[in-house]
Each structure stands twice: as C-alpha cells, then as structure tokens.
Design an enzyme around this catalytic site. Structure first.
Site, PDB file in Angstrom:
ATOM      1  N   CYS A   1       0.802  -1.223   0.000  1.00 42.53           N
ATOM      2  CA  CYS A   1       0.000   0.000   0.000  1.00 42.53           C
ATOM      3  C   CYS A   1       0.836   1.275   0.000  1.00 42.53           C
ATOM      4  CB  CYS A   1      -0.932   0.005   1.209  1.00 42.53           C
ATOM      5  SG  CYS A   1      -2.091  -1.388   1.233  1.00 42.53           S
TER       6      CYS A   1
ATOM      7  N   HIS B   1      12.371   0.962   5.963  1.00 38.57           N
ATOM      8  CA  HIS B   1      12.124  -0.430   5.596  1.00 38.57           C
ATOM      9  C   HIS B   1      12.606  -1.329   6.730  1.00 38.57           C
ATOM     10  CE1 HIS B   1      11.574  -3.939   3.188  1.00 38.57           C
ATOM     11  NE2 HIS B   1      11.528  -3.306   2.027  1.00 38.57           N
TER      12      HIS B   1
ATOM     13  N   HIS C   1      -2.450  19.369   7.318  1.00 34.02           N
ATOM     14  CA  HIS C   1      -3.323  18.288   6.838  1.00 34.02           C
ATOM     15  C   HIS C   1      -2.584  16.957   6.902  1.00 34.02           C
ATOM     16  CE1 HIS C   1      -5.828  21.560   5.406  1.00 34.02           C
ATOM     17  NE2 HIS C   1      -4.780  22.033   4.760  1.00 34.02           N
TER      18      HIS C   1
ATOM     19  N   HIS D   1      -2.859   6.594   5.693  1.00 35.09           N
ATOM     20  CA  HIS D   1      -3.305   5.453   4.900  1.00 35.09           C
ATOM     21  C   HIS D   1      -4.483   4.730   5.546  1.00 35.09           C
ATOM     22  CE1 HIS D   1      -3.470   1.810   2.631  1.00 35.09           C
ATOM     23  NE2 HIS D   1      -3.007   1.078   3.608  1.00 35.09           N
TER      24      HIS D   1
ATOM     25  N   ASN E   1     -10.362   0.506   1.523  1.00 34.09           N
ATOM     26  CA  ASN E   1      -8.904   0.569   1.393  1.00 34.09           C
ATOM     27  C   ASN E   1      -8.551   0.366  -0.074  1.00 34.09           C
ATOM     28  OD1 ASN E   1      -6.146   0.167   1.391  1.00 34.09           O
ATOM     29  ND2 ASN E   1      -6.117  -1.146   3.191  1.00 34.09           N
TER      30      ASN E   1
END
Length: 385
Positions: A115, A194, A279, A283, A316
């Site tokens: 995503c 990561h 703002h 996700h 989603n």
C-alpha cells in the site's frame, strides 16, 4: 446445508466471520468491487482482471489530462504501481499503448510493494525528473481486486477481502518552470523506512497458498507491531526536517532522559505534529490502524477525518488511498496557500513511507472536480460505531 471444505467453497462459519468483519470495518456499501465479483458465483479470470485495471487507469488519466490541459505526447516519464496484478504487457505499457506515447518515454512498473508503493512511485518520478529536464512524469497507483481476492477458508487470509476495494489515482509531476504558476503543490520531502530485515515485519503481510493450495494474502497478528516499528523509524527521520526546532529538542531531551533513567520507564516525548502540518493523509489500512495512528500521533478528529471518510466511502484502495484523502481535503475547501500536507502509508515488507507537500495555491472547491465533488456535502458521517 453446510458447505464443506472439499467443495473448494467458503465454509458457512467463515462467511459469518466475514460478515462480522465487514460490519466492523467502517466501510460503506458504496465502496466499489468489480462487477464480476458481485455475481453468484463470482467470475474470476485474467480478462476480467485486465478489464478492471484498464477501466480505472483510463478513466483517471483521461480526467487528469482534461484538468491539466497537458497533451499525452508531452509525457516523458510513466511510473505505475500495482502489487498483486502484474501482466504482460505491463500496466505502464497499457498506458503507453492507449495514449500512443513517444517511443522514448521512460517507463517503470512497480509490483509487490504494498500500500505504500504510491509514495515510492512519487520518489522514483522525482529522481527521474532530476535527470530529464523540462519533462512531465505521470504516476498511476492502483490495486486489482480480481487478483487479490481470496476464495479459501484461512481466516487470516479472508480479512483482506473485507478491507480492499477498487480504485486508483493519477498524478502529474512537472519540473517545468512555467508550471510553477499552475501547480497545486510543491514536493518538499520524501522519507522511506524499511524493516524487512526483521522476520516479524517481513512475514506480517505475506502472499501465499493455504493448505488447499488457494492463493491469498495473509495478515498476521504482528501487523500492528510491525506498523508501529516502521512508523517510529520513519517519524524519527521526518522530525529532523519537518518539525519545529523546539519540538525536536523536546524529543531529543526525552530520549536522553530515558537512556539515563531506564529503571523509571520514562516515556519518549511524542512531538506535536500538528505544529508541522496542517493536513494529514493517513493510509486507510483499517479502523484499527487509524485508531492507533491517531493515538500515537495525538491527532484531532478533524485531522483524522479525511482518512476515516475515505475508508468509509471508498474502502482501502491500497496505494491510491492517500490521494483520495487529499482530494477530500480539497473538496472540503480546507487547503490554503502555504499549507503543509503529510501523506503517510504502510506497505508489506514492512515499510512506512512519508511524503510532504506544500500548497502553492488556495484550492477553491467551487472550481474543483474530483471523486468527492458530487457528494462532499454528505460528509463527514459518524463512523464511531
């Protein structure tokens, strides 16, 4: 009559499990699924998956070109991302063929990155624009519900069926000086972290086959802790560039205090991110992810509204979700010149990626047409139940 596993169909008790997840998902019935999957029984095939992707891609890009008045032949870079559906020719080649782009167009197609791949695509496009002057870069982010739907009985793999919906977003980036007068946003920062070196994070979202050989995406119980680790790593980098100096000092001071007084379990200071951004596009991983993000970042309900309303209305939509959220802010007339926007998304691996934009102009919703325009007056709605 009870459906058995040997039929290759979903067990009755798992249908009930799916129903309960859907009821608690915070997603409305308006969120889109491809028409073939709504049939009984669902019809799943490569042609249907290709048709789903092409319908999303062409519709979004047509609208983008119409809004920007940019001609397709002017596009010199194309970056696409779709995690679970990788076809031959690629998604980027579909775009090149449909719009008859130049033979020297530079194309990249990102797959399997989850995503957060939409923000990775933005970074790749930025790097390519740095070596190709006077160019336009088209970024397209989507996911394919056909290819990602699971038809087995492993509950950890059934959850993803309840969350993901059809959608996509097309973004046009430019390094032309003349476009600085028309562009809506300036790209300030990109931060990527990561945690794939840790097995727990690596296995938290995993595409595999179940005990009956049915392919799907399994979401482990470690997904929230993996998200927390990657988020903490990401905001520690982001804070050095985006937070006010005083907030940085408070955070560093708390870390030093914590290291010296380990016995006292001193908590690290959580910076006030509302001092750095106007703002937030968080996700839409699900209600649990949204609740945890609001708690960790100490955001108000107003700042979480774009994420919650996007999950409710569109579900989603994977890598494109943060663009639906930005479109919500614009449709509500919230974006003013100079405002800073933080987009943050999680992805398999486990990854956390952030992009920071600065608004170059005040967005007038009366002159706007996006995915929210015709129904923005209906929002926000109550999604607390």
């Amino acid at each position: 009559m009870k459906v058995t596993k040997s039929t290759g169909k979903v067990l009755d008790e798992n249908l009930e499990f799916t129903r309960k997840i859907l009821e608690k998902s915070g997603i409305s019935e308006k969120a889109c699924v491809p028409e073939p999957l709504s049939r009984t029984p669902p019809k799943v095939c490569l042609a249907g998956a290709r048709e789903e992707t092409e319908s999303v891609v062409i519709g979004a890009i047509d609208e983008l070109l119409s809004k920007t008045k940019v001609k397709a032949e002017e596009i010199g870079i194309v970056v696409t991302n779709c995690s679970v559906f990788n076809i031959i020719p690629s998604l980027s080649t579909i775009i090149v063929n449909h719009y008859k782009l130049s033979h020297n167009v530079v194309t990249y197609n990102l797959g399997g990155m989850g995503c957060s791949a939409g923000l990775i695509s933005i970074e790749l496009a930025k790097q390519l624009l740095q070596v190709r002057p006077h160019s336009y870069a088209l970024v397209f982010s989507t996911e394919n519900i056909h290819a990602g739907t699971y038809f087995g009985n492993n509950r950890s793999m059934l959850v993803s069926n309840c969350l993901f919906r059809m959608g996509g977003a097309a973004i046009l980036l430019s390094n032309r000086f003349s476009d600085s007068y028309n562009a809506k946003y300036y790209l300030k920062h990109i931060f990527r972290t990561h945690k794939g070196s840790e097995d727990q994070c690596y296995n938290s979202i995993f595409q595999k086959e179940d005990e009956k050989g049915v392919r799907g995406i399994a979401l482990s119980k470690d997904i929230m802790s993996s998200a927390g680790k990657s988020l903490n790593a990401n905001i520690s980098i982001l804070g050095k560039s985006a937070l006010p100096l005083m907030e940085q000092l408070k955070h560093v001071a708390s870390l030093v205090t914590k290291s010296f007084f380990k016995k006292w379990a001193v908590k690290a200071y959580t910076p006030n991110f509302m001092l750095a951004f106007e703002h937030f596009c968080i996700h839409t991983g699900g209600k649990a992810v949204q609740n945890e993000m609001q708690k960790v970042l100490k955001l108000s309900d107003w700042h979480m509204e774009p994420s919650r309303m996007t999950l409710y209305r569109y579900g989603n939509t994977s890598s494109s979700s943060v663009w639906y959220e930005l479109a919500y802010c614009e449709a509500k007339g919230r974006v003013k010149k100079g405002d800073r926007v933080w987009q943050v998304a999680f992805g398999s691996g486990f990854k956390c990626n952030s992009v920071v934009w600065c608004a170059l102009q005040t967005i007038d919703p009366a002159k706007l047409k996006n995915s929210w325009t015709n129904e923005i007056h209906e929002f926000p709605v109550n999604v607390t139940n």
